[in-house]
Design a protein around this motif. Structure first.
Motif, PDB file in Angstrom:
ATOM      1  N   ALA A   1       3.009  10.774   6.758  1.00  0.00           N
ATOM      2  CA  ALA A   1       3.625   9.923   5.728  1.00  0.00           C
ATOM      3  C   ALA A   1       2.566   9.233   4.878  1.00  0.00           C
TER       4      ALA A   1
ATOM      5  N   ALA B   1       0.807  11.721   2.533  1.00  0.00           N
ATOM      6  CA  ALA B   1       1.659  12.237   1.466  1.00  0.00           C
ATOM      7  C   ALA B   1       1.907  11.238   0.347  1.00  0.00           C
ATOM      8  N   SER B   2       1.684   9.925   0.593  1.00  0.00           N
ATOM      9  CA  SER B   2       2.129   8.938  -0.392  1.00  0.00           C
ATOM     10  C   SER B   2       1.059   7.978  -0.899  1.00  0.00           C
ATOM     11  N   MET B   3       0.026   7.710  -0.132  1.00  0.00           N
ATOM     12  CA  MET B   3      -0.875   6.605  -0.479  1.00  0.00           C
ATOM     13  C   MET B   3      -1.665   6.820  -1.768  1.00  0.00           C
ATOM     14  N   SER B   4      -2.037   8.069  -2.078  1.00  0.00           N
ATOM     15  CA  SER B   4      -2.815   8.284  -3.300  1.00  0.00           C
ATOM     16  C   SER B   4      -2.030   7.899  -4.543  1.00  0.00           C
ATOM     17  N   ASP B   5      -0.724   7.983  -4.485  1.00  0.00           N
ATOM     18  CA  ASP B   5       0.111   7.584  -5.621  1.00  0.00           C
ATOM     19  C   ASP B   5       0.476   6.110  -5.570  1.00  0.00           C
ATOM     20  N   VAL B   6       0.728   5.590  -4.372  1.00  0.00           N
ATOM     21  CA  VAL B   6       1.243   4.232  -4.243  1.00  0.00           C
ATOM     22  C   VAL B   6       0.151   3.182  -4.387  1.00  0.00           C
TER      23      VAL B   6
ATOM     24  N   GLU C   1       7.783   2.277  -1.366  1.00  0.00           N
ATOM     25  CA  GLU C   1       7.402   3.424  -2.175  1.00  0.00           C
ATOM     26  C   GLU C   1       6.706   4.535  -1.384  1.00  0.00           C
ATOM     27  N   GLY C   2       6.162   4.193  -0.191  1.00  0.00           N
ATOM     28  CA  GLY C   2       5.398   5.201   0.494  1.00  0.00           C
ATOM     29  C   GLY C   2       5.769   5.510   1.923  1.00  0.00           C
ATOM     30  N   LEU C   3       6.305   4.543   2.674  1.00  0.00           N
ATOM     31  CA  LEU C   3       6.433   4.730   4.128  1.00  0.00           C
ATOM     32  C   LEU C   3       7.863   4.602   4.635  1.00  0.00           C
ATOM     33  N   SER C   4       8.840   4.782   3.784  1.00  0.00           N
ATOM     34  CA  SER C   4      10.226   4.663   4.227  1.00  0.00           C
ATOM     35  C   SER C   4      10.896   5.984   4.551  1.00  0.00           C
ATOM     36  N   GLN C   5      10.156   7.080   4.390  1.00  0.00           N
ATOM     37  CA  GLN C   5      10.722   8.374   4.733  1.00  0.00           C
ATOM     38  C   GLN C   5      10.463   8.681   6.199  1.00  0.00           C
TER      39      GLN C   5
END
Length: 512
Positions: free
Chosen positions: A370, A373-378, A507-511
């Protein structure tokens, strides 16, 4: 029946459909072991008189997994006597004595036909001068509408005794993990006889033995400094109509989700709850998938008398008796004199390293995926936000699921914490706080803590599980109180950390 034939009516109508029974391979194999056990029980005095008291019943099961597959079951029991042949090979002929392990007249026939289209029984009865073999070819029996089968006979020593069942061209060839599960289930099913030394059961050459689960020894959870207790409790009660229960319940240490649950026995043989299929009624263990600590620790053995079982002997026919049975069992398990269930739900200890490594590895892998997959954008969006101050005015009203207010003293001053679980889908923050200080006309230093239960993070990980909600609320309270203490210590913009946390979670860790 002639001297060298055995009648199998109603073979054509029954034998051809037995392969479609809803068997598990371990319960099908157990039918043969039951027959061996029953043969031994009926001839026990004669066998020990012949061989001495140290003689033991031996049953071996050998599985050849190479195509087309073959299973051989051998025993040194008393064999099938000539006067038992008319009953032994005719389906659904009830034995004269139904008090033992063979009671429906179907076990060997149904299990053999479930496993294989061709099978044979070779047996030598104790005290008889003849060895006999009967061969079944189900396709030929159906095709030719056979009602009698030839018996091959050969001379043998009267003192010899055994039975060998050979199953050929298997419908179901046990391979891989199924072989391990068969061994595990058979060990559980016959644990009573393995434990008392009555039976030597071997599977593919390995002698099976039952290992007793470790039982928790610890103080009562309300008295952490009190004396240790062994958390194992004897169970014995009756509830009319000849129905009774005896056995024990206990708590495992360490816990094991796969091996929790009760094993239910009748006449010394396990009927329900072998392997990882423990009997876990929701009234005691919670629903499947829940994090009830009973599913981690509670186990036991219960011997039920007076209850009927299915003809495949893999479950009880409860009729209307299961609910009163469970109500009485729960009452016994949580009696004030020895509150096993309360200890189970409230006692905490460090899990085994093996279980912790497994959980940690899985959890770390999921969280890492998780984050990657998300931190570079968030993170760029979070980093560009201005600093945030802690709110000092009351939080705006929102629909709530639950609220709680706590009062305590901190360094001689009264503090009040108001915790609220919001149900507002429009709330964007997982955690909101208001550090209001002392309210007008009151001396208490007040902090409001609000956690949004409609936030995607809670929806993904903690909607209805009290244990998960509890854990996350403790983290939220620690963050909120840490922020308040930071403000008291002079830290500027103490709310920035929480503001960043809320944005990263959403935005990043709720999936999941």
């Amino acid at each position: 029946m002639s001297a060298n034939k055995v009648n199998i009516r109603p073979g054509v109508s029954v034998l051809s459909v037995l392969r479609h029974l809803n068997y598990s391979p371990w319960f099908a194999l157990a039918e043969f072991v039951d027959n061996s056990m029953q043969s031994y029980i009926e001839a026990r005095l004669r066998l020990h008189e012949l061989h001495g008291l140290s003689w033991k019943l031996k049953v071996s099961i050998d599985v050849d997994t190479s195509h087309p597959g073959r299973i051989t079951i051998r025993d040194n029991a008393a064999g099938i006597a000539s006067d038992a042949f008319p009953r032994a090979f005719r389906p659904a002929v009830i034995p004269p004595d139904r008090s033992g392990l063979s009671e429906f007249g179907m076990g060997m026939k149904s299990a053999a036909c479930w496993f294989a289209p061709k099978w044979q029984v070779r047996t030598k009865a104790l005290g008889e001068p003849v060895e006999r073999t009967v061969r079944f070819d189900i396709a030929a029996i159906v095709r030719d509408e056979l009602e009698e089968l030839e018996i091959d006979e050969r001379p043998a020593r009267p003192e010899n005794h055994f039975t060998e069942v050979s199953l050929e061209e298997l419908h179901h060839i046990p391979v891989g993990r199924t072989l391990g599960k068969i061994k595990e289930h058979l060990t559980d099913i016959y644990r009573v006889f393995l434990r008392d030394g009555t039976l030597d059961l071997r599977f593919n050459g390995e002698s099976l033995s039952y290992e007793e689960p470790p039982v928790l020894t610890a103080p009562f959870y309300r008295e952490p400094n009190g004396p240790d207790k062994v958390w194992r409790k004897a169970i014995e009660f009756e509830f009319g109509h000849g129905l009774s229960v005896r056995g024990f319940a206990a708590l495992r240490d360490p816990g094991n989700y796969a091996r929790s649950g009760f094993a239910l026995f009748r006449r010394g043989r396990l009927i329900q709850g072998s392997g990882e299929d423990g009997y876990r009624p929701s009234i005691l263990f919670g629903t499947s998938g829940s994090s009830s600590y009973a599913r981690l620790r509670l186990f036991g053995e219960l011997h039920l008398e007076g209850f009927d079982v299915s003809h495949t002997k893999d479950g009880f026919r409860w009729d209307e008796n299961e609910e009163p049975f469970l109500e009485l069992l729960k009452e016994y398990l949580d009696d004030d004199s020895f509150p096993l269930l309360r200890q189970c739900e409230h006692y905490r200890s460090l899990a085994s390293k093996k279980d912790r490594v497994k959980a940690a590895t899985q959890g770390l892998s999921q969280a890492s995926d998780a984050i990657a997959a998300s931190m570079s954008d968030v993170l760029p969006r979070v980093a560009d936000q201005p600093l945030a101050e802690t709110q000092t005015t009351p939080l705006r009203p929102q629909p709530t699921l639950a609220t709680q207010q706590l009062n305590f003293s901190f360094r001689g001053s009264p503090w009040r914490i108001k915790i609220e679980l919001s149900d507002d889908p429009a709330e964007s923050d997982w955690l909101s706080i208001s550090d209001r200080g002392s309210e007008d006309g009151e001396e208490a230093d007040t902090i409001e803590i609000r956690v949004s239960m409609a936030h995607p993070f809670m929806v993904a990980f903690a909607q209805t599980d009290p244990e998960s909600i509890d854990a996350l609320l403790r983290v939220a309270a620690a963050l909120a109180l840490g922020e308040k203490l930071a403000r008291r210590a002079g830290v500027r913009s103490a709310g920035t950390l929480r503001r960043n946390l809320n944005q990263i979670l959403r935005e990043g860790l709720s999936q999941p």
